[in-house]
Design a protein around this motif. Structure first.
Motif, PDB file in Angstrom:
ATOM      1  N   GLY A 193     -10.182  12.210  -0.265  1.00  0.00           N
ATOM      2  CA  GLY A 193     -10.287  13.050  -0.890  1.00  0.00           C
ATOM      3  C   GLY A 193      -8.677  13.585  -0.415  1.00  0.00           C
ATOM      4  N   ARG A 194      -8.762  14.328  -1.602  1.00  0.00           N
ATOM      5  CA  ARG A 194      -6.774  15.069  -2.200  1.00  0.00           C
ATOM      6  C   ARG A 194      -6.320  15.297  -0.945  1.00  0.00           C
ATOM      7  N   ASP A 195      -7.325  16.292   0.172  1.00  0.00           N
ATOM      8  CA  ASP A 195      -6.639  16.491   1.393  1.00  0.00           C
ATOM      9  C   ASP A 195      -6.458  16.038   2.350  1.00  0.00           C
ATOM     10  N   ALA A 196      -6.699  14.653   2.635  1.00  0.00           N
ATOM     11  CA  ALA A 196      -7.269  13.600   4.147  1.00  0.00           C
ATOM     12  C   ALA A 196      -5.934  13.793   3.924  1.00  0.00           C
ATOM     13  N   PRO A 197      -5.602  12.957   5.092  1.00  0.00           N
ATOM     14  CA  PRO A 197      -4.594  12.897   5.869  1.00  0.00           C
ATOM     15  C   PRO A 197      -3.819  11.969   5.786  1.00  0.00           C
ATOM     16  N   GLY A 198      -3.847  10.615   5.454  1.00  0.00           N
ATOM     17  CA  GLY A 198      -3.269   9.318   5.355  1.00  0.00           C
ATOM     18  C   GLY A 198      -4.559   7.854   4.435  1.00  0.00           C
ATOM     19  N   ILE A 199      -3.530   7.516   4.230  1.00  0.00           N
ATOM     20  CA  ILE A 199      -4.213   5.926   3.836  1.00  0.00           C
ATOM     21  C   ILE A 199      -4.295   4.916   4.385  1.00  0.00           C
ATOM     22  N   ALA A 200      -4.104   5.243   6.116  1.00  0.00           N
ATOM     23  CA  ALA A 200      -3.976   3.967   6.971  1.00  0.00           C
ATOM     24  C   ALA A 200      -5.188   3.423   6.759  1.00  0.00           C
ATOM     25  N   ASP A 201      -6.274   3.766   6.735  1.00  0.00           N
ATOM     26  CA  ASP A 201      -7.624   3.336   7.014  1.00  0.00           C
ATOM     27  C   ASP A 201      -7.944   2.970   5.955  1.00  0.00           C
ATOM     28  N   HIS A 202      -7.486   2.752   5.060  1.00  0.00           N
ATOM     29  CA  HIS A 202      -7.939   2.328   3.442  1.00  0.00           C
ATOM     30  C   HIS A 202      -7.455   1.027   3.834  1.00  0.00           C
ATOM     31  N   ARG A 239      -6.682  -4.045   5.270  1.00  0.00           N
ATOM     32  CA  ARG A 239      -6.282  -2.698   6.897  1.00  0.00           C
ATOM     33  C   ARG A 239      -4.953  -2.053   6.099  1.00  0.00           C
ATOM     34  N   ILE A 240      -4.313  -1.197   5.659  1.00  0.00           N
ATOM     35  CA  ILE A 240      -3.379  -0.780   4.847  1.00  0.00           C
ATOM     36  C   ILE A 240      -2.923  -0.356   5.926  1.00  0.00           C
ATOM     37  N   GLY A 241      -2.530  -0.007   6.759  1.00  0.00           N
ATOM     38  CA  GLY A 241      -1.811   0.522   8.416  1.00  0.00           C
ATOM     39  C   GLY A 241      -1.364  -0.129   9.136  1.00  0.00           C
ATOM     40  N   THR A 242      -1.919  -1.242   9.289  1.00  0.00           N
ATOM     41  CA  THR A 242      -1.650  -2.640   9.391  1.00  0.00           C
ATOM     42  C   THR A 242      -0.237  -3.486   9.049  1.00  0.00           C
ATOM     43  N   LEU A 243      -0.103  -3.527   7.703  1.00  0.00           N
ATOM     44  CA  LEU A 243       0.697  -4.064   7.224  1.00  0.00           C
ATOM     45  C   LEU A 243       1.893  -3.011   6.889  1.00  0.00           C
ATOM     46  N   ILE A 244       2.447  -1.848   6.475  1.00  0.00           N
ATOM     47  CA  ILE A 244       2.920  -1.181   5.762  1.00  0.00           C
ATOM     48  C   ILE A 244       4.315  -0.612   7.133  1.00  0.00           C
ATOM     49  N   ASP A 245       3.735  -1.340   7.981  1.00  0.00           N
ATOM     50  CA  ASP A 245       5.592  -1.289   8.695  1.00  0.00           C
ATOM     51  C   ASP A 245       5.114  -2.438   9.596  1.00  0.00           C
ATOM     52  N   ALA A 246       4.230  -3.553   8.830  1.00  0.00           N
ATOM     53  CA  ALA A 246       4.946  -5.069   9.002  1.00  0.00           C
ATOM     54  C   ALA A 246       6.118  -5.288   9.483  1.00  0.00           C
ATOM     55  N   ALA A 247       6.739  -6.167  10.440  1.00  0.00           N
ATOM     56  CA  ALA A 247       8.085  -6.367  10.672  1.00  0.00           C
ATOM     57  C   ALA A 247       8.648  -8.096   9.246  1.00  0.00           C
ATOM     58  N   PRO A 305       6.521  19.806   1.124  1.00  0.00           N
ATOM     59  CA  PRO A 305       4.905  21.170   1.632  1.00  0.00           C
ATOM     60  C   PRO A 305       4.513  19.647  -0.059  1.00  0.00           C
ATOM     61  N   VAL A 306       4.686  19.478  -0.729  1.00  0.00           N
ATOM     62  CA  VAL A 306       4.235  18.701  -1.909  1.00  0.00           C
ATOM     63  C   VAL A 306       3.289  17.555  -1.083  1.00  0.00           C
ATOM     64  N   ALA A 307       3.403  16.868  -0.513  1.00  0.00           N
ATOM     65  CA  ALA A 307       2.613  15.810  -0.088  1.00  0.00           C
ATOM     66  C   ALA A 307       2.627  15.727   1.308  1.00  0.00           C
ATOM     67  N   ARG A 308       2.149  14.838   2.405  1.00  0.00           N
ATOM     68  CA  ARG A 308       2.213  14.474   3.395  1.00  0.00           C
ATOM     69  C   ARG A 308       3.268  12.356   3.423  1.00  0.00           C
ATOM     70  N   ARG A 309       4.172  11.459   3.830  1.00  0.00           N
ATOM     71  CA  ARG A 309       4.725  10.788   4.161  1.00  0.00           C
ATOM     72  C   ARG A 309       3.092   9.991   4.013  1.00  0.00           C
ATOM     73  N   ARG A 310       2.828   9.477   3.339  1.00  0.00           N
ATOM     74  CA  ARG A 310       1.966   8.118   2.856  1.00  0.00           C
ATOM     75  C   ARG A 310       0.442   8.528   2.636  1.00  0.00           C
ATOM     76  N   GLN A 311       0.705  10.122   2.386  1.00  0.00           N
ATOM     77  CA  GLN A 311      -0.783  10.576   2.424  1.00  0.00           C
ATOM     78  C   GLN A 311      -1.405   9.923   1.183  1.00  0.00           C
ATOM     79  N   ALA A 312      -1.141   9.610  -0.010  1.00  0.00           N
ATOM     80  CA  ALA A 312      -1.574   8.366  -0.795  1.00  0.00           C
ATOM     81  C   ALA A 312      -1.227   7.364  -1.181  1.00  0.00           C
ATOM     82  N   LEU A 313      -2.026   6.268  -2.074  1.00  0.00           N
ATOM     83  CA  LEU A 313      -1.691   5.105  -2.823  1.00  0.00           C
ATOM     84  C   LEU A 313      -1.673   5.033  -4.175  1.00  0.00           C
ATOM     85  N   ALA A 314      -0.323   4.444  -4.777  1.00  0.00           N
ATOM     86  CA  ALA A 314      -0.096   5.670  -6.031  1.00  0.00           C
ATOM     87  C   ALA A 314      -0.423   3.537  -6.806  1.00  0.00           C
ATOM     88  N   LEU A 315      -1.340   2.907  -7.206  1.00  0.00           N
ATOM     89  CA  LEU A 315      -1.275   1.539  -8.216  1.00  0.00           C
ATOM     90  C   LEU A 315      -0.999   2.006  -9.326  1.00  0.00           C
TER      91      LEU A 315
END
Length: 351
Positions: A193-202, A239-247, A305-315
């Protein structure tokens, strides 16, 4: 997939720009399926409402419920292109310049020395709207010299719901002079949903054996690299959150994903490109496209205030970044008498 209900299309005035131009909003819906909102400002998808595992519908793209949100100073200052149609050229062009048959063209630079998303592009324009059967057609004429591009370009963005659970977006363009064209829809998705905090668990899957590495300006180096052994290997759901901070050097350069994936299969033909899944809501989005590439951006620079960092994923299905300057990439050159055509379909379901 069902096709029992016809598409309902409702148009209403949505307000005016500071210069007095009138903006309309159009809602396409299937009574038993999804609903999609589109604004004539920027041929922008303002919302996609899809049911979850519990039957509850949620808006799964970032955007605003009224025109004021898109005109607000805080949005204009950060300007993340929520849901907009991007043109004449999606993504970046190095040095805001290219040559066509030995003739140099200088474009409007809007990201340092480079051009991003066509300069002051199609996302800022008011598109003419018409209803054609079960589809919304938005039309735009980009004059010769617009943002530095040669040729008068006639563009159509066509939105339709071919099934209860599916949105189709088709772009067409014609020119009277050779020019470069690369169009996309810049949707940011959060299936919770638009107001959900982030996409790490997608969970994200992309049908791509290769990607195009970037430099410090987020421009492609010209290399086409294998995804093997990298955080870009999304051929199986990850899982996105596992990869987007990878070394990994490329993750460091992009501060997460901000990369073009080289999609498998023949470009110009509609084929599976990506699958996004939210375990919490059960919503699934499957993306098929005729574009050769898919830009994946993990919302790294989204700010409140527009959105939170990594709140959504652009494809963003599109041609490769800086293709006019990299001969090894699929060409984006459009000549008189030719038709630019690109289609993407977003199918929603639950798991």
């Amino acid at each position: 997939m069902t096709m029992t209900d016809p598409t309902r299309i409702e148009r209403r005035p949505w307000g005016k720009l500071p210069g007095g131009e009138t903006v309309a909003h159009v809602m396409l819906s299937r009574p038993g399926g999804i609903s999609v909102g589109v604004s004539t400002l920027g041929a922008t998808i303002t919302g996609i409402w899809a049911p979850g595992r519990d039957g509850a519908r949620a808006n799964v793209v970032l955007g605003f419920d009224d025109l004021a949100g898109y005109l607000a100073p805080e949005y204009q200052a950060s300007y993340p292109y929520f849901g907009a149609t991007i043109g004449r050229f999606a993504n970046r062009i190095r040095g805001a310049a290219f040559d066509i048959e030995g003739i140099p063209y200088s474009l409007r630079a809007n990201e340092g020395a480079n051009q991003l998303h066509g300069g002051r592009g199609f996302d800022r324009a008011i598109w003419a709207d018409r209803i054609n059967g079960d589809a919304l057609h938005l039309d735009l004429v980009s004059p010769d010299g617009d943002q530095g591009y040669p040729g008068t370009l006639h563009v159509s963005a066509i939105f339709s719901l071919p099934a209860d659970d599916e949105l189709a977006v088709r772009y067409e363009a014609r020119t009277d002079r050779a020019t470069h064209v690369n169009l996309t829809s810049h949707g940011y998705f959060n299936l919770a949903g638009r107001d959900a905090p982030g996409i790490a668990d997608h969970h994200l899957q992309i049908h791509a054996d290769a990607y195009t590495p970037i430099d410090g300006d987020a421009l492609p180096t010209g290399e086409i690299a294998t995804v093997d052994g990298t955080p870009f290997d999304l051929r199986q759901p990850q899982r996105i959150g596992t990869l987007i901070d990878a070394a990994h050097p490329q993750i460091n350069l992009g501060d997460g994903y901000n990369h073009n994936f080289v999609l498998n299969g023949a470009a110009s033909k509609l084929r599976p490109a990506a699958r996004l899944y939210d375990p919490a809501s059960g919503r699934v989005m499957e993306l098929a496209t005729s574009a050769p590439g898919l830009q994946v951006y993990s919302g790294n620079a989204l700010t409140e205030p527009v959105a939170r960092r990594r709140q959504a994923l652009a494809l963003e299905p599109q041609h490769f970044p800086d293709a006019p300057n990299i001969p090894a990439f699929p060409t984006t050159l459009l000549r008189p008498g030719e038709l630019y055509a690109s289609e993407t379909r977003f199918r929603f379901s639950v798991d």
